[in-house]
Design a protein around this motif. Structure first.
Motif, PDB file in Angstrom:
ATOM      1  N   GLU A 108       0.835  -1.196   0.000  1.00  0.00           N
ATOM      2  CA  GLU A 108       0.000   0.000   0.000  1.00  0.00           C
ATOM      3  C   GLU A 108       0.874   1.252   0.000  1.00  0.00           C
ATOM      4  N   HIS A 109       0.523   2.179  -0.878  1.00  0.00           N
ATOM      5  CA  HIS A 109       1.274   3.423  -1.032  1.00  0.00           C
ATOM      6  C   HIS A 109       1.340   4.211   0.284  1.00  0.00           C
ATOM      7  N   ALA A 110       0.262   4.243   1.035  1.00  0.00           N
ATOM      8  CA  ALA A 110       0.235   5.002   2.291  1.00  0.00           C
ATOM      9  C   ALA A 110       1.251   4.462   3.293  1.00  0.00           C
ATOM     10  N   TYR A 111       1.385   3.142   3.363  1.00  0.00           N
ATOM     11  CA  TYR A 111       2.371   2.541   4.262  1.00  0.00           C
ATOM     12  C   TYR A 111       3.791   2.856   3.798  1.00  0.00           C
ATOM     13  N   GLN A 112       4.009   2.845   2.489  1.00  0.00           N
ATOM     14  CA  GLN A 112       5.334   3.171   1.956  1.00  0.00           C
ATOM     15  C   GLN A 112       5.717   4.594   2.328  1.00  0.00           C
ATOM     16  N   ARG A 113       4.779   5.526   2.174  1.00  0.00           N
ATOM     17  CA  ARG A 113       5.044   6.928   2.526  1.00  0.00           C
ATOM     18  C   ARG A 113       5.307   7.070   4.024  1.00  0.00           C
ATOM     19  N   LEU A 114       4.522   6.379   4.849  1.00  0.00           N
ATOM     20  CA  LEU A 114       4.713   6.454   6.296  1.00  0.00           C
ATOM     21  C   LEU A 114       6.057   5.841   6.687  1.00  0.00           C
ATOM     22  N   TRP A 115       6.445   4.737   6.026  1.00  0.00           N
ATOM     23  CA  TRP A 115       7.742   4.118   6.291  1.00  0.00           C
ATOM     24  C   TRP A 115       8.877   5.102   5.994  1.00  0.00           C
ATOM     25  N   GLU A 116       8.787   5.780   4.860  1.00  0.00           N
ATOM     26  CA  GLU A 116       9.819   6.752   4.484  1.00  0.00           C
ATOM     27  C   GLU A 116       9.875   7.901   5.486  1.00  0.00           C
ATOM     28  N   PHE A 117       8.731   8.358   5.957  1.00  0.00           N
ATOM     29  CA  PHE A 117       8.673   9.396   6.987  1.00  0.00           C
ATOM     30  C   PHE A 117       9.327   8.890   8.275  1.00  0.00           C
ATOM     31  N   PHE A 118       8.964   7.679   8.682  1.00  0.00           N
ATOM     32  CA  PHE A 118       9.495   7.078   9.905  1.00  0.00           C
ATOM     33  C   PHE A 118      11.013   6.943   9.825  1.00  0.00           C
ATOM     34  N   VAL A 119      11.506   6.429   8.707  1.00  0.00           N
ATOM     35  CA  VAL A 119      12.952   6.226   8.527  1.00  0.00           C
ATOM     36  C   VAL A 119      13.689   7.561   8.553  1.00  0.00           C
ATOM     37  N   SER A 120      13.122   8.587   7.927  1.00  0.00           N
ATOM     38  CA  SER A 120      13.799   9.887   7.891  1.00  0.00           C
ATOM     39  C   SER A 120      14.027  10.444   9.291  1.00  0.00           C
ATOM     40  N   THR A 132      19.090  -4.430  12.350  1.00  0.00           N
ATOM     41  CA  THR A 132      18.839  -5.192  11.135  1.00  0.00           C
ATOM     42  C   THR A 132      17.561  -4.656  10.491  1.00  0.00           C
ATOM     43  N   LYS A 133      17.303  -5.062   9.260  1.00  0.00           N
ATOM     44  CA  LYS A 133      16.059  -4.642   8.601  1.00  0.00           C
ATOM     45  C   LYS A 133      14.845  -5.132   9.382  1.00  0.00           C
ATOM     46  N   ARG A 134      14.913  -6.354   9.875  1.00  0.00           N
ATOM     47  CA  ARG A 134      13.809  -6.904  10.670  1.00  0.00           C
ATOM     48  C   ARG A 134      13.578  -6.052  11.920  1.00  0.00           C
ATOM     49  N   GLN A 135      14.633  -5.690  12.612  1.00  0.00           N
ATOM     50  CA  GLN A 135      14.496  -4.861  13.817  1.00  0.00           C
ATOM     51  C   GLN A 135      13.914  -3.488  13.480  1.00  0.00           C
ATOM     52  N   ARG A 136      14.295  -2.950  12.325  1.00  0.00           N
ATOM     53  CA  ARG A 136      13.744  -1.659  11.901  1.00  0.00           C
ATOM     54  C   ARG A 136      12.252  -1.771  11.631  1.00  0.00           C
ATOM     55  N   GLU A 138      10.249  -4.020  12.884  1.00  0.00           N
ATOM     56  CA  GLU A 138       9.589  -4.256  14.171  1.00  0.00           C
ATOM     57  C   GLU A 138       9.384  -2.943  14.922  1.00  0.00           C
ATOM     58  N   ALA A 139      10.381  -2.076  14.893  1.00  0.00           N
ATOM     59  CA  ALA A 139      10.246  -0.762  15.544  1.00  0.00           C
ATOM     60  C   ALA A 139       9.142   0.054  14.878  1.00  0.00           C
ATOM     61  N   PHE A 140       9.088   0.003  13.567  1.00  0.00           N
ATOM     62  CA  PHE A 140       8.040   0.701  12.820  1.00  0.00           C
ATOM     63  C   PHE A 140       6.664   0.166  13.208  1.00  0.00           C
ATOM     64  N   ALA A 141       6.519  -1.155  13.233  1.00  0.00           N
ATOM     65  CA  ALA A 141       5.232  -1.771  13.563  1.00  0.00           C
ATOM     66  C   ALA A 141       4.806  -1.431  14.992  1.00  0.00           C
ATOM     67  N   ARG A 142       5.747  -1.500  15.942  1.00  0.00           N
ATOM     68  CA  ARG A 142       5.430  -1.144  17.333  1.00  0.00           C
ATOM     69  C   ARG A 142       4.986   0.305  17.434  1.00  0.00           C
ATOM     70  N   ASN A 143       5.732   1.193  16.774  1.00  0.00           N
ATOM     71  CA  ASN A 143       5.382   2.612  16.819  1.00  0.00           C
ATOM     72  C   ASN A 143       4.033   2.871  16.162  1.00  0.00           C
ATOM     73  N   LEU A 144       3.773   2.208  15.071  1.00  0.00           N
ATOM     74  CA  LEU A 144       2.495   2.386  14.382  1.00  0.00           C
ATOM     75  C   LEU A 144       1.339   1.916  15.255  1.00  0.00           C
ATOM     76  N   LYS A 145       1.546   0.823  15.969  1.00  0.00           N
ATOM     77  CA  LYS A 145       0.496   0.282  16.833  1.00  0.00           C
ATOM     78  C   LYS A 145       0.248   1.184  18.038  1.00  0.00           C
ATOM     79  N   GLU A 146       1.314   1.787  18.573  1.00  0.00           N
ATOM     80  CA  GLU A 146       1.212   2.517  19.838  1.00  0.00           C
ATOM     81  C   GLU A 146       1.124   4.032  19.680  1.00  0.00           C
ATOM     82  N   ASN A 147       1.558   4.574  18.563  1.00  0.00           N
ATOM     83  CA  ASN A 147       1.667   6.018  18.399  1.00  0.00           C
ATOM     84  C   ASN A 147       0.470   6.558  17.611  1.00  0.00           C
ATOM     85  N   GLU A 148      -0.384   7.271  18.309  1.00  0.00           N
ATOM     86  CA  GLU A 148      -1.596   7.808  17.682  1.00  0.00           C
ATOM     87  C   GLU A 148      -1.270   8.803  16.568  1.00  0.00           C
TER      88      GLU A 148
END
Length: 165
Positions: A108-120, A132-136, A138-148
């Motif tokens: 999904e394009h929206a997730y790709q954009r959010l990932w790029e924002f998160f990484v920046s 590692t990529k997996r750890q990155r 996982e951090a993204f998924a945790r933040n997405l789940k917990e960060n309003e």
């Protein structure tokens, strides 16, 4: 919720490598001929196009320890050539960690954009480069789940926050 469950909430893009490894995991001893892989993929929703055999061969050779054109230079060994147009999955009966060997992309394009924002923002932290990529992911998924705020940004990009498992 563990990290694997969190990763399942993300809509990662399905790749040829994912599908090809899936075929090898179903084969006896993780061995398959190119024709058999192509035939298996033709039974899925994948559009093989006119160059299906070439796509499968190139994908396997990109990750093959002894493919001839890449022999000894492969960065992430997943396959071994054992005969003409015949290969073996090196990790059989287990699946290799494909997250570590591929570019992180979302379906999904929206997730790709959010990932790029998160990484920046995340790459400004010194520890980011040690992950590692997996750890990155996982951090993204945790933040997405917990960060309003991240959830609202995802919605602003046109996406829906993932449902919990």
């Amino acid at each position: 919720m563990n990290d694997d469950e969190l990763l399942q909430l993300l809509s990662l893009k399905r790749t040829w490598l994912d599908d090809i490894v899936g075929v090898f995991l179903k084969r006896p001893n993780g061995v398959a001929e190119i024709d058999a892989v192509v035939a298996s993929l033709l039974k899925t929703d994948r559009n093989m196009g006119a160059e299906g055999e070439a796509t499968v061969t190139r994908t396997i050779n990109n990750f093959c320890i002894n493919a001839g054109d890449e022999e000894g230079k492969v960065r992430h060994p997943i396959f071994e050539r054992i005969g003409p147009a015949q290969y073996r999955l090196l990790t059989f009966p287990n699946a290799p960690d494909l997250i570590e060997v591929q570019k992180i992309q979302f379906a999904e394009h929206a997730y790709q954009r959010l990932w790029e924002f998160f990484v920046s923002h995340a790459k400004k932290k010194p520890k980011w480069n040690e992950l590692t990529k997996r750890q990155r992911l996982e951090a993204f998924a945790r933040n997405l789940k917990e960060n309003e705020q991240l959830q609202k940004l995802l919605e602003a990009y046109g996406g829906q926050p993932p449902l919990t498992v």
